[in-house]
Motif scaffolding. Structure first.
Motif, PDB file in Angstrom:
ATOM      1  N   GLN A  19       0.827  -1.203   0.000  1.00 42.15           N
ATOM      2  CA  GLN A  19       0.000   0.000   0.000  1.00 42.15           C
ATOM      3  C   GLN A  19       0.861   1.253   0.000  1.00 42.15           C
ATOM      4  OE1 GLN A  19      -3.209   0.031  -0.336  1.00 42.15           O
ATOM      5  NE2 GLN A  19      -3.420   2.252  -0.245  1.00 42.15           N
ATOM      6  N   ALA A  20       1.986   1.181   0.731  1.00 42.57           N
ATOM      7  CA  ALA A  20       2.867   2.348   0.816  1.00 42.57           C
ATOM      8  C   ALA A  20       3.584   2.604  -0.502  1.00 42.57           C
ATOM      9  CB  ALA A  20       3.887   2.142   1.938  1.00 42.57           C
ATOM     10  N   ILE A  21       3.935   1.517  -1.209  1.00 41.71           N
ATOM     11  CA  ILE A  21       4.686   1.649  -2.451  1.00 41.71           C
ATOM     12  C   ILE A  21       3.773   1.974  -3.624  1.00 41.71           C
ATOM     13  CG2 ILE A  21       6.126   0.388  -4.100  1.00 41.71           C
ATOM     14  CD1 ILE A  21       7.225  -1.202  -1.731  1.00 41.71           C
ATOM     15  N   ALA A  22       2.567   1.398  -3.634  1.00 44.12           N
ATOM     16  CA  ALA A  22       1.653   1.580  -4.769  1.00 44.12           C
ATOM     17  C   ALA A  22       1.294   3.052  -4.932  1.00 44.12           C
ATOM     18  CB  ALA A  22       0.382   0.762  -4.554  1.00 44.12           C
ATOM     19  N   PRO A  23       1.422   3.598  -6.132  1.00 39.15           N
ATOM     20  CA  PRO A  23       1.096   5.010  -6.347  1.00 39.15           C
ATOM     21  C   PRO A  23      -0.401   5.260  -6.249  1.00 39.15           C
ATOM     22  CG  PRO A  23       1.571   3.927  -8.434  1.00 39.15           C
ATOM     23  CD  PRO A  23       1.874   2.928  -7.357  1.00 39.15           C
ATOM     24  N   GLU A  24      -0.734   6.472  -5.869  1.00 37.72           N
ATOM     25  CA  GLU A  24      -2.144   6.846  -5.772  1.00 37.72           C
ATOM     26  C   GLU A  24      -2.752   6.922  -7.170  1.00 37.72           C
ATOM     27  OE1 GLU A  24      -4.795  10.424  -3.706  1.00 37.72           O
ATOM     28  OE2 GLU A  24      -2.608  10.414  -3.614  1.00 37.72           O
ATOM     29  N   PRO A  25      -3.981   6.437  -7.348  1.00 37.93           N
ATOM     30  CA  PRO A  25      -4.600   6.481  -8.680  1.00 37.93           C
ATOM     31  C   PRO A  25      -4.658   7.905  -9.218  1.00 37.93           C
ATOM     32  CG  PRO A  25      -5.874   5.103  -7.178  1.00 37.93           C
ATOM     33  CD  PRO A  25      -4.840   5.789  -6.347  1.00 37.93           C
ATOM     34  N   LEU A  26      -4.446   8.029 -10.506  1.00 36.67           N
ATOM     35  CA  LEU A  26      -4.453   9.347 -11.135  1.00 36.67           C
ATOM     36  C   LEU A  26      -5.880   9.802 -11.415  1.00 36.67           C
ATOM     37  CD1 LEU A  26      -1.506   8.993 -13.682  1.00 36.67           C
ATOM     38  CD2 LEU A  26      -1.517  10.281 -11.545  1.00 36.67           C
ATOM     39  N   ARG A  27      -6.090  11.088 -11.256  1.00 41.99           N
ATOM     40  CA  ARG A  27      -7.383  11.701 -11.562  1.00 41.99           C
ATOM     41  C   ARG A  27      -7.178  12.655 -12.733  1.00 41.99           C
ATOM     42  NH1 ARG A  27      -9.411  16.483  -9.627  1.00 41.99           N
ATOM     43  NH2 ARG A  27      -7.711  16.568  -8.104  1.00 41.99           N
ATOM     44  N   ILE A  28      -8.017  12.518 -13.754  1.00 35.84           N
ATOM     45  CA  ILE A  28      -7.857  13.310 -14.972  1.00 35.84           C
ATOM     46  C   ILE A  28      -8.900  14.420 -15.002  1.00 35.84           C
ATOM     47  CG2 ILE A  28      -7.763  13.242 -17.486  1.00 35.84           C
ATOM     48  CD1 ILE A  28      -7.241  10.224 -17.241  1.00 35.84           C
ATOM     49  N   VAL A  29      -8.442  15.633 -15.226  1.00 42.99           N
ATOM     50  CA  VAL A  29      -9.341  16.777 -15.371  1.00 42.99           C
ATOM     51  C   VAL A  29      -9.188  17.311 -16.791  1.00 42.99           C
ATOM     52  CG1 VAL A  29      -9.925  19.087 -14.581  1.00 42.99           C
ATOM     53  CG2 VAL A  29      -9.164  17.369 -12.930  1.00 42.99           C
ATOM     54  N   GLU A  30     -10.271  17.238 -17.562  1.00 45.10           N
ATOM     55  CA  GLU A  30     -10.244  17.737 -18.936  1.00 45.10           C
ATOM     56  C   GLU A  30     -10.586  19.220 -18.922  1.00 45.10           C
ATOM     57  OE1 GLU A  30     -12.294  16.974 -23.323  1.00 45.10           O
ATOM     58  OE2 GLU A  30     -12.719  15.629 -21.644  1.00 45.10           O
ATOM     59  N   ILE A  31      -9.576  20.041 -19.146  1.00 50.81           N
ATOM     60  CA  ILE A  31      -9.778  21.485 -19.141  1.00 50.81           C
ATOM     61  C   ILE A  31     -10.460  21.915 -20.435  1.00 50.81           C
ATOM     62  CG2 ILE A  31      -8.656  23.719 -18.863  1.00 50.81           C
ATOM     63  CD1 ILE A  31      -8.492  21.761 -16.450  1.00 50.81           C
ATOM     64  N   SER A  32     -10.006  21.367 -21.536  1.00 49.80           N
ATOM     65  CA  SER A  32     -10.603  21.630 -22.842  1.00 49.80           C
ATOM     66  C   SER A  32     -10.244  20.477 -23.762  1.00 49.80           C
ATOM     67  CB  SER A  32     -10.090  22.961 -23.419  1.00 49.80           C
ATOM     68  OG  SER A  32      -8.694  22.902 -23.647  1.00 49.80           O
ATOM     69  N   PHE A  33     -10.683  20.576 -25.019  1.00 54.90           N
ATOM     70  CA  PHE A  33     -10.385  19.516 -25.981  1.00 54.90           C
ATOM     71  C   PHE A  33      -8.886  19.252 -26.080  1.00 54.90           C
ATOM     72  CE2 PHE A  33      -8.778  18.952 -30.329  1.00 54.90           C
ATOM     73  CZ  PHE A  33      -9.205  17.659 -30.575  1.00 54.90           C
ATOM     74  N   ASP A  34      -8.094  20.318 -26.019  1.00 49.56           N
ATOM     75  CA  ASP A  34      -6.661  20.172 -26.247  1.00 49.56           C
ATOM     76  C   ASP A  34      -5.825  20.360 -24.985  1.00 49.56           C
ATOM     77  OD1 ASP A  34      -7.119  22.818 -25.875  1.00 49.56           O
ATOM     78  OD2 ASP A  34      -6.206  23.510 -27.741  1.00 49.56           O
ATOM     79  N   HIS A  35      -6.447  20.204 -23.812  1.00 44.19           N
ATOM     80  CA  HIS A  35      -5.669  20.349 -22.575  1.00 44.19           C
ATOM     81  C   HIS A  35      -6.259  19.469 -21.478  1.00 44.19           C
ATOM     82  CE1 HIS A  35      -2.876  22.261 -19.811  1.00 44.19           C
ATOM     83  NE2 HIS A  35      -3.879  22.425 -18.957  1.00 44.19           N
ATOM     84  N   HIS A  36      -5.441  18.524 -20.982  1.00 41.07           N
ATOM     85  CA  HIS A  36      -5.854  17.622 -19.909  1.00 41.07           C
ATOM     86  C   HIS A  36      -4.800  17.659 -18.803  1.00 41.07           C
ATOM     87  CE1 HIS A  36      -7.541  16.152 -23.689  1.00 41.07           C
ATOM     88  NE2 HIS A  36      -8.538  15.640 -22.999  1.00 41.07           N
ATOM     89  N   GLU A  37      -5.259  17.631 -17.566  1.00 37.69           N
ATOM     90  CA  GLU A  37      -4.338  17.632 -16.431  1.00 37.69           C
ATOM     91  C   GLU A  37      -4.527  16.362 -15.612  1.00 37.69           C
ATOM     92  OE1 GLU A  37      -5.008  21.246 -14.298  1.00 37.69           O
ATOM     93  OE2 GLU A  37      -3.913  22.479 -15.747  1.00 37.69           O
ATOM     94  N   TYR A  38      -3.405  15.795 -15.147  1.00 41.57           N
ATOM     95  CA  TYR A  38      -3.410  14.554 -14.370  1.00 41.57           C
ATOM     96  C   TYR A  38      -2.981  14.868 -12.935  1.00 41.57           C
ATOM     97  CZ  TYR A  38      -3.956  11.751 -18.599  1.00 41.57           C
ATOM     98  OH  TYR A  38      -4.448  11.182 -19.759  1.00 41.57           O
ATOM     99  N   TYR A  39      -3.797  14.431 -11.972  1.00 44.82           N
ATOM    100  CA  TYR A  39      -3.540  14.716 -10.571  1.00 44.82           C
ATOM    101  C   TYR A  39      -3.448  13.425  -9.764  1.00 44.82           C
ATOM    102  CZ  TYR A  39      -4.752  19.599 -11.492  1.00 44.82           C
ATOM    103  OH  TYR A  39      -4.783  20.885 -11.974  1.00 44.82           O
ATOM    104  N   ALA A  40      -2.573  13.454  -8.754  1.00 45.51           N
ATOM    105  CA  ALA A  40      -2.542  12.427  -7.718  1.00 45.51           C
ATOM    106  C   ALA A  40      -2.964  13.137  -6.439  1.00 45.51           C
ATOM    107  CB  ALA A  40      -1.146  11.832  -7.570  1.00 45.51           C
TER     108      ALA A  40
END
Length: 276
Positions: A75-96
């Motif tokens: 659990q400590a080693i496994a990365p947190e699932p990524l959350r994707i926020v679509e700002i627009s058609f040509d811009h996406h941001e990935y968050y942990a």
């Protein structure tokens, strides 16, 4: 080899010879104090069984502790699932969590590989489809080889980021953001008129047009604000917009664009046909 477990009552019912046979089958080295006495054989067998059961219990406890340790480390080693926020058609941001990990943007200036993965405002990967960028981020984030995005000393909250994206899009249309929604000055009397609201919940953008009051999901903040710009547009303006959309590449059309085109009936006066 597994042996049956005897209770003291069961052993007491056995004959002396039967007790000796059971003792021999157990292959135990537990001492029998008086080999002529039945009770001594019973005590020796019970003592042997208790020792074996204690070892099994200790092994079970040790195994449980090991399993718990492995699960904790995983659990400590496994990365947190990524959350994707679509700002627009040509811009996406990935968050942990609330931390920005990477972003995907679209580069019009490149002929073939227009999709770019950006980290710390630097290009780290370029390809021809957004899905390949997505795969690049997920794979390298999972194995820990993705460059680390530098976070601000006082990182903005998710709510502040959402408001910043909405503000930037509203500026493109000259809209004004007040506490209760988005307004426009483009009215006959010059007074502010409310168009609706735009927001983002769990990474999903939504819009509420003031005329309907119904919340509808949008692909991005670009689509959401753009839908407000089309509220109460006159038919002539709508026709002009649709004529422009007809000339736009399919992959650049938003959901609202397709809905607008679906309801659009071409007007003969809207476009002149010139014979060569």
């Amino acid at each position: 080899m597994t042996h049956p477990i005897y209770t003291q009552q069961q052993l007491q019912r056995k004959t002396l010879n039967q007790l000796k046979t059971i003792y021999a089958q157990l292959d135990t080295k537990t001492e029998v104090s008086d080999k002529r006495c039945k009770k001594s054989w019973v005590n020796a067998i019970i003592t042997h069984q208790s020792t074996k059961l204690q070892k099994v219990d200790n092994q079970a406890i040790a195994q449980a502790e090991l399993d718990h340790h492995i699960a904790t480390q995983t659990q400590a080693i496994a990365p947190e699932p990524l959350r994707i926020v679509e700002i627009s058609f040509d811009h996406h941001e990935y968050y942990a969590g609330d931390e920005l990990v990477a972003s995907i943007s679209y580069d019009d200036n490149h002929l073939t590989q227009r999709w770019v993965v950006m980290i710390n405002d630097k290009e780290v990967f370029r390809t021809n489809t957004v899905m390949r960028c997505h795969r690049f981020i997920c794979i390298h984030y999972k194995d820990g080889s993705l460059p680390v995005q530098e976070q601000l000393a006082t990182p903005p909250t998710t709510e502040n980021r959402i408001m910043a994206h909405i503000f930037n899009e509203c500026q493109n249309y000259g809209f004004e953001i007040l506490d209760d929604g988005i307004y426009t000055h483009d009215t006959e009397d010059g007074k502010l008129r409310k168009l609706g609201e735009v927001g983002c919940t769990d990474g999903n953008w939504w819009v509420i047009q003031d005329s309907s009051g119904q919340q509808q999901y949008s692909n991005s903040v670009f689509d959401a604000v753009r839908s407000l710009s089309m509220v109460d547009t006159v038919p002539h303006a709508e026709a002009a917009d649709c004529e422009e959309l007809l000339d736009r590449p399919f992959e650049m059309l938003t959901v609202q664009d397709w809905e607008l085109l679906r309801e659009y009936a071409p007007v003969s006066e809207s476009r002149e046909l010139v014979a060569a």
